[in-house]
Design an enzyme around this catalytic site. Structure first.
Site, PDB file in Angstrom:
ATOM      1  N   GLU A  86      43.748  33.715  39.816  1.00 26.56           N
ATOM      2  CA  GLU A  86      43.620  35.148  39.604  1.00 26.56           C
ATOM      3  C   GLU A  86      43.304  35.463  38.135  1.00 26.56           C
ATOM      4  O   GLU A  86      42.595  36.403  37.848  1.00 26.56           O
ATOM      5  CB  GLU A  86      44.936  35.823  39.999  1.00 26.56           C
ATOM      6  CG  GLU A  86      44.718  37.129  40.689  1.00 26.56           C
ATOM      7  CD  GLU A  86      46.025  37.680  41.244  1.00 26.56           C
ATOM      8  OE1 GLU A  86      45.994  38.767  41.794  1.00 26.56           O
ATOM      9  OE2 GLU A  86      47.071  37.010  41.107  1.00 26.56           O
ATOM     10  N   ASP A  87      43.856  34.684  37.238  1.00 30.98           N
ATOM     11  CA  ASP A  87      43.782  35.043  35.822  1.00 30.98           C
ATOM     12  C   ASP A  87      42.755  34.277  35.002  1.00 30.98           C
ATOM     13  O   ASP A  87      42.560  34.565  33.837  1.00 30.98           O
ATOM     14  CB  ASP A  87      45.165  34.879  35.178  1.00 30.98           C
ATOM     15  CG  ASP A  87      46.170  35.836  35.794  1.00 30.98           C
ATOM     16  OD1 ASP A  87      45.718  36.750  36.513  1.00 30.98           O
ATOM     17  OD2 ASP A  87      47.373  35.669  35.567  1.00 30.98           O
TER      18      ASP A  87
END
Ligand code: MN
Length: 731
Positions: A86-87
């Protein structure tokens, strides 16, 4: 990397590896090292709201997984990596290649749960939202139970560090924790995590009460500890004399559970908290020592016999084991005592024994859920001890459920059904009356045919009508024995009634026409009319499918109707049909009725029936080009039909929309449709050329009025040029 940071990192990694070695049966240290390093690199430039490096978060989550929900090294690796997709620009294929398929799947699952939980529709009521989220969590659990356990650890760490977020975020996250994560942790038997999540959520959701309660506990702490010590000291001495290894403590009470008791039972703080309780945990596998300790304790303090409970000989259903007793302590105060082995304690805190059975409201469906989860829990519990840890952990991927699906009621209750089950199976699963009277179903909010195959995760809502009855055709697609039995029972009963009624009617008609038929004559007649047996002949009579008056008339009178008779021979089935007003909402009055797909009539449209060969009556719109083309001169297969009274059914209608191809227009169109009377969309087909789009949309509407109003609204959308009904005349 400067050397100070390197030293710090080495220490962090060593700590993690040590915790893993302590708690897990086998540890792939290289893989953990690699994940540690990779996660650090991915999050290098990110910081948390607290200002600390972001990497601290996955690291702490991995620590929780290793220490507080000890699973396996794969879960620890997944925890370290749970936020990298996600990051950062890492993708799942890469993770799969570097860390294995299991890790990639768990990371994917954890990411998805997070996303799903954020994706909440504002229009839904709180209850629906709750059920929906719950459902999604359960589903991801079906895939791999480690997903949800890593997610628990993630949530726990976020709750522990919640103070750095904005008040709004604190409230939202705390509420979600209280409503979804804590009850789930409870169901998993993760006692310790459940309590901590609840207390943390309580702190942010009701700060005043939380602080008030903490203060009161603090104020009375010294006094309480002194009293508990007074109780404990003599016990300790005696147990040491008996050469036992043990841990003895005042049993912790959790803020939120005290608070809840005060509220639900309307008690004061003193009434709830001034019950003294201690717990003795024995470092042994020998359960007999628990009874020995019980003997020692009751020599010191007088027990109240009625309060003795032996959950060791007779464990609670969820495998909870412990001895419970209440004794009269110093100053005549009552003290509750629990005696158990370390293993029993572990199960109570981290595994099987959850108190929810006695404290939460349970519905019948919860019971099934309980069995199911406890089954998962069993594997989980045994896996951490078993030699063949690896294989059993693989079975976390619950392939066993291949032949079953899990679907949900609108309230989020779980129903287990065989694979390929349909809404009718689901309806009978709820109640036989619901099954008998179901006329339609909504799956995930959309109306579907009753023979639709359900899938795990579907939310199914059954639409019933008092006038509905089980239909023979249902037998073609139902999967459960329950549904089949109910349908058969009904059909048999109905058939007998019909045969009787038909027989009576036939005898009446014989009398009317002054005829005298022998049983043999009746059989001959029924054969001539192409019935297989007398039963179906009588049934057809009762159903008005046989024109008895016509058949029983003396032959001469029939001559002028020769042509009809020919047809009668040719289309034996059709000839049994009585023209006139047709009941459209079912097929109980004769031939099957269906709506022509070329023009999709809806209530309010002028309609006409067309008798087909083999497919019953097709209902067309009167101006259907397709039908007009098909007709021959003097076609006698047309039947007048009328719409029945509105019964809440939905019909399919098609729309052609043209307009300017501007961004967001499709969203505007679909919003406009769904916002009007909750209209459901069946399909959307869009194409664009030279900044002009053309779309075909099919929707479910109640009637012509509904459709026309919808068209009016669509025409008002900015960018839309034209909206027209899509039918056989124009395509
Ligand atoms: Mn996270």
């Amino acid at each position: 990397m400067d050397s100070l940071l390197r030293i710090k990192h080495k220490r962090m990694l060593d700590d993690l590896l040590n915790v893993c070695r302590e708690n897990l049966r086998s540890v792939n240290e290289d893989l953990i090292r690699k994940a540690f390093q990779f996660s650090y690199e991915c999050h290098k430039n990110d910081f948390r709201a607290s200002g600390e490096p972001y990497f601290n978060h996955p690291y702490e989550v991995a620590m929780i997984v290793a220490k507080e929900i000890p699973l396996d090294d794969i879960s620890v690796v997944s925890a370290l990596l749970h936020d990298v997709v996600e990051d950062s620009d890492t993708n799942l294929e890469f993770i799969s290649k570097e860390f294995g398929k299991d890790v990639a799947e768990i990371v994917d699952g954890v990411t998805k749960i997070g996303g799903l939980l954020k994706d909440q529709e504002i229009t839904k009521t709180e209850d629906q939202k709750k059920a929906e989220n719950y459902r999604k969590l359960l589903l991801s659990m079906i895939k791999d139970v480690r997903v949800i356990l890593v997610k628990f650890a993630d949530r726990l760490h976020n709750m522990r560090t919640l103070e750095f977020l904005s008040p709004q975020k604190q409230l939202r996250i705390a509420k979600e924790t209280q409503e979804i994560y804590a009850p789930l942790a409870h169901r998993f038997g993760l006692g310790a995590i459940k309590w901590e999540l609840e207390d943390l959520a309580f702190k942010y959701l009701n700060r005043e009460a939380y602080e008030d309660l903490s203060r009161k506990i603090n104020d009375t702490r010294k006094e309480r500890e002194e009293f508990i010590n007074k109780v404990i000291r003599p016990i300790e001495e005696k147990l040491k004399e008996a050469n036992l290894t043990f841990e003895i403590s005042g049993r912790p009470k959790h803020l939120y559970s005290i608070y809840r008791k005060m509220i639900t039972q309307n008690l004061s703080y003193e009434q709830v908290y001034d019950k003294f309780a201690i717990r003795i945990i024995l470092e042994t596998e020998d359960k007999n020592q628990c009874y020995l300790v019980y003997g020692i304790v009751t020599q010191l303090y007088k027990p109240i016999p009625a309060r003795f409970k032996d959950f060791i000989s007779v464990p609670k259903k969820n495998n909870y084991q412990s001895l419970h007793t209440t004794v009269i302590g110093p100053e005549g105060k009552l003290v509750e005592i629990q005696i158990r082995t370390r293993k029993m304690h572990e199960i109570a805190e981290k595994g099987v024994a959850a108190h929810w059975k006695y404290k939460e409201q349970i519905t019948t469906t919860d019971k099934e859920l309980e069995e199911w989860v406890s089954w998962i829990r069993d594997i989980f519990e045994n896996a951490s001890r078993d030699e063949a840890t690896k294989e059993i952990l693989t079975s976390f991927k619950l392939n066993l459920y291949q032949d079953e699906i899990y679907v949900f009621t609108p309230k989020g209750e779980l129903k287990r059904l065989p694979v390929n089950s349909t809404p009718v199976d689901f309806a009978y699963e709820i109640h036989s009356n619901i099954g008998d009277q179901c006329i339609g179903a909504k799956v995930n909010g959309k109306i579907v045919p009753l023979d639709t195959k359900l899938h795990s995760g579907d939310m199914v809502e059954i639409i019933t009508s008092k006038n509905q009855h089980p239909n023979k055709s249902w037998l073609q697609f139902v999967q459960t024995q329950k549904a089949r039995n109910h349908i058969r029972r009904y059909l048999n009963k109905e058939e007998e009634k019909l045969v009787e009624a038909g027989k009576e009617l036939f005898e009446k008609k014989l009398k009317k026409h002054k005829l005298n038929y022998s049983p043999d004559d009746i059989v001959k007649l029924s054969r001539k009319l192409k019935f297989d047996n007398l039963k179906s002949f009588y049934k057809a009579i009762a159903e008005n499918k046989v024109e008895l008056d016509f058949i029983l008339k003396p032959q001469e009178e029939v001559e002028q109707k020769q042509s009809i008779d020919l047809q009668f021979e040719k289309f034996a089935d059709i000839a049994r049909f009585t023209a006139g007003e047709v009941v459209i909402d079912g097929d109980q009055k004769g031939l099957a009725i269906s709506f022509a797909k070329c023009c999709n009539p809806i209530p309010g449209d002028p309609i006409i029936g067309y008798v087909t060969i083999g497919e019953g009556i097709k209902i067309h719109r009167k101006n259907c080009r397709n039908l007009i083309d098909k007709l021959e001169a003097n076609d006698d297969r047309l039947v007048p039909v009328t719409w029945p009274k509105a019964d809440g059914s939905y019909f399919i209608a098609g729309l052609v929309i043209k307009g300017e191809d501007i961004p967001g227009i499709l969203k505007d169109i679909s919003n406009c449709i769904t916002n009007y009377e909750n209209t459901n969309i069946k399909s959307v087909n869009m194409s664009a050329e030279d900044s002009i789009f053309k779309g075909t949309i099919t929707v479910y509407v109640k009637n012509l009025d509904h459709l026309n109003k919808l068209i009016d609204r669509l025409k008002k959308i900015h960018g839309v040029y034209s909206v027209e009904r899509f039918d056989s005349n124009k395509h």
